[in-house]
Design a protein around this motif. Structure first.
Motif, short mmCIF file in Angstrom:
data_model
loop_
_atom_site.label_atom_id
_atom_site.label_comp_id
_atom_site.label_asym_id
_atom_site.label_seq_id
_atom_site.Cartn_x
_atom_site.Cartn_y
_atom_site.Cartn_z
N SER A 192 61.58 -11.17 7.13
CA SER A 192 60.73 -11.93 5.84
C SER A 192 61.54 -13.64 6.26
CB SER A 192 61.32 -11.16 4.42
OG SER A 192 62.82 -11.47 4.94
N ASP A 193 62.46 -13.50 6.31
CA ASP A 193 62.95 -15.48 6.87
C ASP A 193 61.70 -15.71 7.04
OD1 ASP A 193 66.06 -14.60 5.64
OD2 ASP A 193 65.86 -14.14 7.50
N ALA A 194 61.14 -15.63 8.42
CA ALA A 194 60.34 -16.00 8.95
C ALA A 194 58.78 -16.29 8.28
CB ALA A 194 60.32 -15.69 10.69
N GLY A 195 58.88 -15.41 7.66
CA GLY A 195 57.63 -15.91 6.80
C GLY A 195 57.67 -16.31 5.20
N ASN A 196 58.82 -16.87 4.65
CA ASN A 196 59.03 -17.74 3.87
C ASN A 196 60.49 -18.98 3.72
OD1 ASN A 196 61.95 -17.06 3.61
ND2 ASN A 196 61.80 -15.50 2.37
N ASN A 197 60.78 -19.20 5.19
CA ASN A 197 61.56 -20.65 5.45
C ASN A 197 61.33 -21.15 6.26
OD1 ASN A 197 63.49 -21.97 5.52
ND2 ASN A 197 65.31 -20.84 6.14
N PHE A 198 61.02 -22.50 5.58
CA PHE A 198 60.16 -24.08 6.23
C PHE A 198 60.83 -24.59 7.63
CE2 PHE A 198 57.43 -23.89 2.37
CZ PHE A 198 56.71 -23.54 2.99
N PHE A 199 62.01 -23.99 7.28
CA PHE A 199 62.86 -25.14 8.19
C PHE A 199 63.01 -23.79 9.53
CE2 PHE A 199 63.45 -27.16 4.55
CZ PHE A 199 63.15 -28.63 5.43
N LEU A 200 62.46 -23.09 9.39
CA LEU A 200 63.00 -21.96 11.39
C LEU A 200 61.41 -21.68 11.96
CD1 LEU A 200 64.49 -18.79 9.42
CD2 LEU A 200 65.63 -20.30 10.53
N GLU A 201 61.44 -21.33 12.67
CA GLU A 201 60.53 -21.61 14.17
C GLU A 201 59.59 -20.12 13.78
OE1 GLU A 201 59.33 -24.19 15.96
OE2 GLU A 201 61.37 -25.33 15.98
N GLY A 202 59.15 -19.93 12.47
CA GLY A 202 58.69 -18.45 12.55
C GLY A 202 58.78 -16.91 12.97
N TYR A 203 57.60 -17.17 13.92
CA TYR A 203 58.15 -15.85 14.50
C TYR A 203 58.83 -16.32 15.86
CZ TYR A 203 56.98 -11.28 17.72
OH TYR A 203 57.45 -10.37 18.67
N ASN A 204 59.11 -17.50 16.26
CA ASN A 204 60.02 -17.52 17.65
C ASN A 204 61.59 -17.21 16.88
OD1 ASN A 204 57.46 -17.83 19.06
ND2 ASN A 204 57.67 -20.25 19.09
N SER A 205 61.59 -17.34 15.65
CA SER A 205 62.91 -17.26 15.34
C SER A 205 63.77 -15.78 15.26
CB SER A 205 63.35 -18.84 14.48
OG SER A 205 62.94 -19.75 14.37
N ILE A 206 62.92 -14.50 15.30
CA ILE A 206 63.37 -14.05 15.35
C ILE A 206 64.35 -13.68 15.84
CG2 ILE A 206 62.45 -11.06 14.51
CD1 ILE A 206 60.04 -12.90 13.33
#
Length: 521
Positions: free
Chosen positions: A82-96
């Protein structure tokens, strides 16, 4: 130019122009809002943000861009889907699966290379127990959707000492949110009030009066006559009025209308806008120059009766009180800032020199009442803004929810705002009691009743607030995060720079109906 933002034309027209440095070019627009003093305060600030959520990073984005000195994200959590889906300051799937604090700091730091960012993966609980002084070393602390018990501990810690930093508490769920700033005392010199300082037209200082009386209006050519500043016109017209009315000012409606007609009668051409301007500003002639009631109230502030005053602000305020009591005008020190007006450069600069000279004389007289040394820059700012000083005193987080009488009154006067606030408080209590069960509308309502009292009937507006919280109790929407990010950062900047007046009480946000409101001030 507006009456508030007018500048010293003599300075502007004689200053040697040079190319702005990199920092000035980068921060040009915001420097127009809070000037070099505000920017310096920002650049020396240290911000702690508890949580690396989407809302938290949106807040930080709006603090990093204008150039705070340092920020730390305190968050032990790992990036979820959910973080990866709503936080623009993460690298999406790569940050999980990675540290949420470290991932967010990496991207936020790219926004401004002049800002230092740090990630701390310790838990807030461990720091509160072993190193609370680390938290109190920051300029301001911000939390988002913090656990109820931890929030109470953090609030209690920061309320222990007036020197500890303010705490900004942010809560959100779905399209609803609120935030609150906890602080002991907040003094503001540069409040940027829309009220302009007195020009002393009703009580002209000697040099201004002499200048106005020395001009021979009848012998001027039409060009010069059409560029007499309205201040000079009004001083002259008022002196003429006093001579024919026993020294009195226009008091009744009929007299004031008659005075305005006498001003317009001085025209030699129908298109002389400076006389039209003087007629529009004629109210200044019968508006008494005195200390504004808001400033007079500050003279009774209990902080002035304390022998060991530590804040330079209150030393300045004590000096201002004594100055207004002892000066001939019993008014605030004159400011050299003049509003824009119909005139030419020669007349305007001459008028401004008169004001600057007198303002400097009164500033020196004011400084003689100071009992301790105060930085000259602060003295200059204080005197310039003496008509719009503000002192705010706050309350600890949670005080409003403990005052049932205040809650009941707020429910009757501002039902929508209060119901949203109470629904968020109920959600926080439910999460504290049992994190394994998703809150239901019934459980949220029951907790609201426990806060306000079982005998209090909730208004119909409570249904909408409860429904939205029950629908999305743990949802953090990007648009809500972005909106909150801008609003909260704006208030944080006000607190750091001590400019403009921050919101007091709980600022409630409803992005379903798109409105904001304030309760519990």
């Amino acid at each position: 130019m507006s009456s508030q933002d007018s500048q010293d034309i003599e300075t502007a027209t004689t200053a040697i122009e040079s190319a702005p440095d990199t920092k000035t070019r980068r921060y040009d627009r915001q420097l127009r809002l809070w000037a070099a003093t505000g920017q310096s305060a920002l650049e020396s600030s240290r911000v702690l943000l508890v949580s690396g959520s989407a809302t938290s990073t949106s807040i930080l984005k709006n603090l990093v861009l204008p150039g705070i000195g340092h920020f730390t994200i305190l968050d032990h959590a790992k990036v979820s889907h959910s973080d990866a889906g709503n936080n623009f300051f993460l690298e999406g799937y790569n940050s999980i699966g990675k540290s949420r604090a470290e991932e967010a700091v990496q991207l936020l730091s790219e926004l401004n290379d002049g800002v230092e960012g740090r990630a701390d993966t310790r838990t807030l609980e461990s720091i509160l127990e072993s190193h609370p002084e680390w938290i109190t070393s920051f300029t301001i602390v911000i939390s988002h959707n913090l656990d109820h018990a931890l929030l109470n501990k953090l609030s209690a810690l920061l309320w222990k000492d007036a020197k500890y930093p303010p705490l900004v508490v942010v809560r959100s769920a779905g399209f609803l949110a609120d935030f609150y700033i906890q602080f002991h005392e907040h003094t503001i010199i540069e409040s940027h009030s829309e009220t302009s300082p007195s020009l002393r037209i009703d009580k002209p200082f000697p040099a201004l009066r002499e200048h106005a009386l020395s001009l021979e209006f009848d012998n001027m050519d039409s060009t010069e006559h059409g560029h007499i500043p309205y201040v000079v016109i009004l001083v002259r017209a008022l002196e003429d009025w006093k001579k024919s009315h026993g020294g009195g000012l226009p008091t009744s409606y009929e007299e004031r209308q008659q005075f305005k007609k006498s001003v317009l009668a001085l025209k030699v051409k129908g298109d002389e806008e400076n006389f039209d301007e003087a007629e529009a500003q004629a109210y200044r002639c019968w508006t008494e120059t005195k200390v504004p009631s808001e400033i007079t109230a500050l003279f009774s502030d209990p902080a002035l009766s304390t022998e060991a005053m530590e804040s330079p602000f209150f030393h300045l305020l004590a000096a201002l009180k004594e100055y207004t009591e002892q000066s001939d005008t019993h008014a605030l020190p004159l400011t050299s800032t003049l509003p824009d007006m119909k005139s030419d450069t020669h007349n305007y600069i001459h008028l401004q020199r008169l004001y600057k000279t007198r303002a400097e004389e009164e500033k020196q007289a004011f400084k003689s009442y100071l009992r301790v040394p105060v930085d000259d820059g602060m003295v200059d700012s204080f005197v310039k803004n003496a008509h719009a000083l503000v002192v705010l005193r706050g309350k600890p987080w949670g005080t409003f929810d403990q005052d049932k009488a205040a809650l009941v009154e707020s429910l009757s006067t501002m039902p929508k705002e209060t119901c949203i606030h109470l629904a968020l408080s109920a959600l926080s209590l439910l999460q504290a009691s049992d994190t394994s069960v998703s809150p239901s509308a019934e459980s949220i309502r029951a907790n609201i009743q426990s806060i306000v009292g079982q005998s209090t009937e909730l208004p119909v507006e409570a249904d909408d607030a409860i429904g939205e919280i029950a629908r999305a109790p743990f949802s953090e929407l990007p648009n809500t995060a972005a909106f909150l990010g801008g609003m909260v950062a704006q208030e944080v900047i006000k607190m750091i720079t001590k400019q403009y007046v921050p919101v007091k009480g709980y600022c409630v946000i409803d992005l379903i109906e798109t409105w904001t409101g304030t309760i519990g001030a």
